[in-house]
Design a protein around this motif. Sequence first.
Motif, PDB file in Angstrom:
ATOM      1  N   PHE A   1      -7.065   1.804  -6.389  1.00 47.50           N
ATOM      2  CA  PHE A   1      -7.081   2.138  -5.459  1.00 47.50           C
ATOM      3  C   PHE A   1      -6.981   3.586  -5.523  1.00 47.50           C
ATOM      4  O   PHE A   1      -6.487   4.593  -6.025  1.00 47.50           O
ATOM      5  CB  PHE A   1      -6.212   1.991  -4.886  1.00 47.50           C
TER       6      PHE A   1
ATOM      7  N   ILE B   1       0.620  -1.127   0.084  1.00 44.35           N
ATOM      8  CA  ILE B   1       0.553   0.508   0.239  1.00 44.35           C
ATOM      9  C   ILE B   1       1.228   1.175   0.045  1.00 44.35           C
ATOM     10  O   ILE B   1       0.219   2.162  -0.403  1.00 44.35           O
ATOM     11  CB  ILE B   1      -1.431   0.063   1.135  1.00 44.35           C
TER      12      ILE B   1
ATOM     13  N   THR C   1       1.144  -4.652   3.923  1.00 41.70           N
ATOM     14  CA  THR C   1      -0.625  -5.128   3.671  1.00 41.70           C
ATOM     15  C   THR C   1      -0.657  -4.940   1.572  1.00 41.70           C
ATOM     16  O   THR C   1       0.129  -3.669   1.603  1.00 41.70           O
ATOM     17  CB  THR C   1      -1.292  -4.317   4.120  1.00 41.70           C
TER      18      THR C   1
ATOM     19  N   ILE D   1      -1.907  -3.849  -1.916  1.00 45.00           N
ATOM     20  CA  ILE D   1      -2.288  -3.552  -2.377  1.00 45.00           C
ATOM     21  C   ILE D   1      -4.360  -3.946  -2.832  1.00 45.00           C
ATOM     22  O   ILE D   1      -5.014  -3.652  -2.660  1.00 45.00           O
ATOM     23  CB  ILE D   1      -2.439  -2.428  -3.965  1.00 45.00           C
TER      24      ILE D   1
ATOM     25  N   THR E   1      -9.225   1.591   4.792  1.00 44.74           N
ATOM     26  CA  THR E   1      -7.975   1.597   4.478  1.00 44.74           C
ATOM     27  C   THR E   1      -7.214   2.019   6.551  1.00 44.74           C
ATOM     28  O   THR E   1      -7.165   1.452   6.742  1.00 44.74           O
ATOM     29  CB  THR E   1      -6.816   1.136   4.184  1.00 44.74           C
TER      30      THR E   1
ATOM     31  N   LEU F   1      -8.485   4.952   0.117  1.00 51.51           N
ATOM     32  CA  LEU F   1      -7.149   4.996   1.627  1.00 51.51           C
ATOM     33  C   LEU F   1      -7.699   5.723   2.435  1.00 51.51           C
ATOM     34  O   LEU F   1      -7.576   4.914   4.044  1.00 51.51           O
ATOM     35  CB  LEU F   1      -5.901   6.086   0.622  1.00 51.51           C
TER      36      LEU F   1
ATOM     37  N   LEU G   1       0.422  -0.276   6.365  1.00 51.07           N
ATOM     38  CA  LEU G   1       0.943   0.264   5.152  1.00 51.07           C
ATOM     39  C   LEU G   1       2.171  -0.041   4.601  1.00 51.07           C
ATOM     40  O   LEU G   1       2.583  -0.449   3.302  1.00 51.07           O
ATOM     41  CB  LEU G   1       0.676   1.614   5.075  1.00 51.07           C
TER      42      LEU G   1
END
Length: 323
Positions: free
Chosen positions: A247, A219, A265, A267, A255, A252, A262
């Motif tokens: 995304f 991410i 993980t 995407i 998330t 975001l 971040l």
Amino acid sequence: MTEFNFLETGKRTIEIEREAVDLLLNHLNETFIHACELLMQCKGRIIVTGMGKSGHIGNKIAATLASTGSPAFFVHPGEASHGDLGMFTGQDVVLAISNSGETSEVVTILPLIKRMGAPLISITSNPDSTLARTADINLHVPIEREACPLNLAPTSSTTAQLVLGDALAIALLEARGFSAEDFAISHPGGSLGRRLLLRVEDIMHSGDDIPRVTLSTPIREALMEITRKRLGMTAVTDDKGVLQGIFTDGDLRRTLDQEIDLKHTAIVDVMTVGCTTVKAHALAAEALKVMQERKINALLVTDEQGVPIGALNMHDMLKAGVI
């Protein structure tokens, strides 16, 4: 200066003219159909003529017809008597406008129009007038009174003429299947032309400017890609480059609410699957409509194989003048 009620007079004028339009609406019949059919069959041009205020209305009607798929132009009846009749042919249809139906400049050219064989449609409030009786089709505009308190200045009559002209133009437009793109060809200038002629491929970001990451991208790296490309989102593709999801800034925020790591993980775990896309040949106005209906601020452009070939957002629409 004596105080005068301008508002009352203005409202009364509008009311009288509205009554004239209502009367026209209730009076419209199969004659209107015959006039439309004759205009549809025209192999030349629709030539509109009229004198004075009716001439001004005729000029506007001709312009509306021409811009909506029915080639037309206006000829002043006085000038027609002094040479401009050479613009008329037997392939044309003449639309003559006169409230009284007895306007001398119009009546003078009627025998010549008939002689050359051009069909004649009249718009007049007097069905027993010379113009109405000479015409192949007479469109009767019933007028009980002008908005002018002296019942002299053309007001209600010209309003009704204009409305009837618009009715003819729009009926022909729909019958021809005239499209927004057809309309744009006649209106290439200004914001209208931009909205109707611009395609997605004309304003989209392409090549290295497309924000793009793969399914396994963390991410954090995806956020860096979004920041670099400045479109508020990134495409997410598989190893073959085929689009799998998107995304966005909205993703975001969701998330962050979940307190996800971040750095580690991928995407793929947080992206939106099956995102909305458009094709490069689509009109920019169509893409804008999609964005507004879906309440999204950006779109990805894909080819037939589902590979991202472009991207755009609302700012691009605004910059191009589509909005």
